[in-house]
Design an enzyme around this catalytic site. Structure first.
Site, PDB file in Angstrom:
ATOM      1  N   ASP A   9       1.012  -1.250  -0.094  1.00 23.93           N
ATOM      2  CA  ASP A   9       0.021   0.110  -0.291  1.00 23.93           C
ATOM      3  C   ASP A   9       0.412   1.214  -0.531  1.00 23.93           C
ATOM      4  O   ASP A   9       1.807   1.340  -0.215  1.00 23.93           O
ATOM      5  CB  ASP A   9      -0.917  -0.011   1.083  1.00 23.93           C
ATOM      6  CG  ASP A   9      -0.671  -0.560   2.332  1.00 23.93           C
ATOM      7  OD1 ASP A   9      -1.582  -1.279   2.447  1.00 23.93           O
ATOM      8  OD2 ASP A   9       0.561  -0.770   2.617  1.00 23.93           O
TER       9      ASP A   9
ATOM     10  N   LYS B 108      -3.992   3.638  -0.807  1.00 22.03           N
ATOM     11  CA  LYS B 108      -5.268   5.457  -2.149  1.00 22.03           C
ATOM     12  C   LYS B 108      -4.797   5.521  -2.889  1.00 22.03           C
ATOM     13  O   LYS B 108      -3.305   5.754  -3.071  1.00 22.03           O
ATOM     14  CB  LYS B 108      -4.962   5.922  -0.720  1.00 22.03           C
ATOM     15  CG  LYS B 108      -6.737   5.831  -0.021  1.00 22.03           C
ATOM     16  CD  LYS B 108      -6.568   6.944   0.944  1.00 22.03           C
ATOM     17  CE  LYS B 108      -7.513   6.269   2.136  1.00 22.03           C
ATOM     18  NZ  LYS B 108      -7.685   7.743   3.483  1.00 22.03           N
TER      19      LYS B 108
ATOM     20  N   MET C  58      -1.200   9.167  12.296  1.00 22.96           N
ATOM     21  CA  MET C  58      -2.304   9.605  11.815  1.00 22.96           C
ATOM     22  C   MET C  58      -3.041  10.807  12.506  1.00 22.96           C
ATOM     23  O   MET C  58      -3.925  10.902  11.879  1.00 22.96           O
ATOM     24  CB  MET C  58      -3.623   8.630  11.569  1.00 22.96           C
ATOM     25  CG  MET C  58      -3.296   7.115  10.482  1.00 22.96           C
ATOM     26  SD  MET C  58      -4.411   5.653  10.326  1.00 22.96           S
ATOM     27  CE  MET C  58      -3.895   4.602  12.103  1.00 22.96           C
TER      28      MET C  58
HETATM   29  N1  SAH Z   1       1.445   0.069  10.668  1.00 22.83           N
HETATM   30  C1  SAH Z   1       2.371   1.935  10.498  1.00 22.83           C
HETATM   31  C2  SAH Z   1       1.618   2.496  10.853  1.00 22.83           C
HETATM   32  C3  SAH Z   1       0.395   2.759   9.490  1.00 22.83           C
HETATM   33  S1  SAH Z   1      -0.621   3.892  10.556  1.00 22.83           S
HETATM   34  C4  SAH Z   1       3.237   2.098  11.382  1.00 22.83           C
HETATM   35  O1  SAH Z   1       3.967   0.594  12.392  1.00 22.83           O
HETATM   36  O2  SAH Z   1       4.335   3.191  11.574  1.00 22.83           O
HETATM   37  C5  SAH Z   1       0.065   5.819   9.240  1.00 22.83           C
HETATM   38  C6  SAH Z   1       0.829   6.934   9.433  1.00 22.83           C
HETATM   39  O3  SAH Z   1       2.004   6.491  10.307  1.00 22.83           O
HETATM   40  C7  SAH Z   1       0.443   8.063   9.560  1.00 22.83           C
HETATM   41  O4  SAH Z   1      -0.549   8.824   9.123  1.00 22.83           O
HETATM   42  C8  SAH Z   1       1.712   8.556  10.060  1.00 22.83           C
HETATM   43  O5  SAH Z   1       1.130   8.858  11.478  1.00 22.83           O
HETATM   44  C9  SAH Z   1       2.625   7.269  10.643  1.00 22.83           C
HETATM   45  N2  SAH Z   1       3.749   7.359  10.054  1.00 22.83           N
HETATM   46  C10 SAH Z   1       4.217   6.332   8.737  1.00 22.83           C
HETATM   47  N3  SAH Z   1       5.610   6.367   7.870  1.00 22.83           N
HETATM   48  C11 SAH Z   1       5.629   7.377   8.798  1.00 22.83           C
HETATM   49  C12 SAH Z   1       6.734   8.111   8.548  1.00 22.83           C
HETATM   50  N4  SAH Z   1       7.492   7.716   7.262  1.00 22.83           N
HETATM   51  N5  SAH Z   1       6.748   9.646   8.478  1.00 22.83           N
HETATM   52  C13 SAH Z   1       5.963   9.647   9.547  1.00 22.83           C
HETATM   53  N6  SAH Z   1       4.963   9.348  10.030  1.00 22.83           N
HETATM   54  C14 SAH Z   1       4.951   8.058   9.590  1.00 22.83           C
END
Ligand code: SAH
Length: 274
Positions: free
Chosen positions: A51, A73, A186
């Site tokens: 994704d 998306k 998020m």
């Molecule tokens: N499973 C993922 C999270 C998915 S939810 C994890 O463990 O990181 C998606 C959210 O993760 C985004 O809205 C943001 O808040 C955060 N996120 C993921 N990658 C990021 C990045 N490189 N920098 C900042 N926020 C990030």
């Protein structure tokens, strides 16, 4: 003469018939933060279902013969519904293929990975789960914001700031406990509401907070401030998704501990022209 046994781990090898799904975390963006196991699977899988959070730099490491299926998306479009993704994984595994389900960060942290393997388990599809570096871990390290620190925070709380019908149902009392770091996934759209609620529940308006955009990637940006001014600062910097919010005294350390230097894409373009 010694005959080599078939390499069961690679379903491109003839003779493999049993499909399996590998639910793997791809980390926050920097390909160097992949686990060796995820990288190996990217080389061996027949099909990769991924994704939007999986960066292009990471997808570039997938074996060229593997089929790639994007389920995130697209601009202006909705992501494939979760039920459709579950059905797709089941269908691909039933074709006897080695399926890599690649997700940003860690599959069990706000990744709906649990739901996907529940569906697999219900249909008797074998699966394995490979952890990834979650955004909280990767982004905080690259931003120089230690999530715990003996002098500032003895616990960390992860929460989701995803808005449901314009409101946020969070345990605000838990979020305002002292000596704690709060990490909100998020949460960019809900940033004004989050700051307002935290102050309403007792945190001082001068409580430190940072927003990190696309941490660990060439687009990595950190905007830090306090609850009373971060909304304007984030808006002025035109921060975009994915962004992670970090709240707590540890945010003040960023000023001295920020170490990650990267060429911004704009710099790269200038270098290329010059
Ligand atoms: N499973 C993922 C999270 C998915 S939810 C994890 O463990 O990181 C998606 C959210 O993760 C985004 O809205 C943001 O808040 C955060 N996120 C993921 N990658 C990021 C990045 N490189 N920098 C900042 N926020 C990030």
């Amino acid at each position: 003469m010694r005959i080599q046994p078939p390499f069961i781990g690679n379903s491109r090898h003839p003779g493999h018939s049993r499909g399996e799904v590998f639910l793997a975390g791809a980390g926050p963006g920097d390909p160097d933060l992949l686990t060796l196991r995820a990288l190996r699977l990217m080389q061996e899988a027949d099909v990769v279902v991924y994704d939007a959070l999986v960066s292009e730099a990471i997808m570039a490491l997938v074996h060229r013969n593997a089929e790639r299926i994007y389920v995130g998306k697209k601009q202006g479009n909705h992501a494939l519904p979760q039920e459709a993704i579950n059905a797709l994984l089941i269908d691909l595994a039933r074709q006897g293929r080695k399926v890599l389900r690649l997700k940003g960060g860690d599959p069990f942290i706000f990744g709906r990975g649990g739901e996907e393997i529940e569906a697999l388990a219900a249909h008797g599809i074998p699966f394995q789960v490979i952890p990834g570096i979650s955004a909280a871990n990767g982004v905080s390290c690259y931003a120089g914001i230690p999530l715990t620190h003996r002098n500032h925070a003895q616990s960390v709380l992860y929460a989701t700031g995803h808005l449901c019908d314009g409101s946020l149902d969070l345990d605000w009392i838990a979020l305002t406990r002292p000596h704690q770091t709060v990490v909100i996934y998020m949460g960019l759209s809900a940033l004004p509401l989050i700051c307002e609620k935290l102050v309403e529940h007792g945190l001082p308006p001068a409580h430190p907070i940072a927003v990190v955009q696309q941490g660990t990637t060439p687009y990595h940006r950190v905007v830090s401030g306090v609850l009373s001014n971060i909304t304007e600062q984030a808006a002025a910097a035109a921060l975009r998704s994915p962004s992670l919010i970090i709240i707590g005294e540890v945010v003040q350390l960023h000023h001295d501990l920020a170490w990650f230097r990267h060429e911004s894409p704009a710099d790269m373009a200038i270098t290329a022209v010059g």
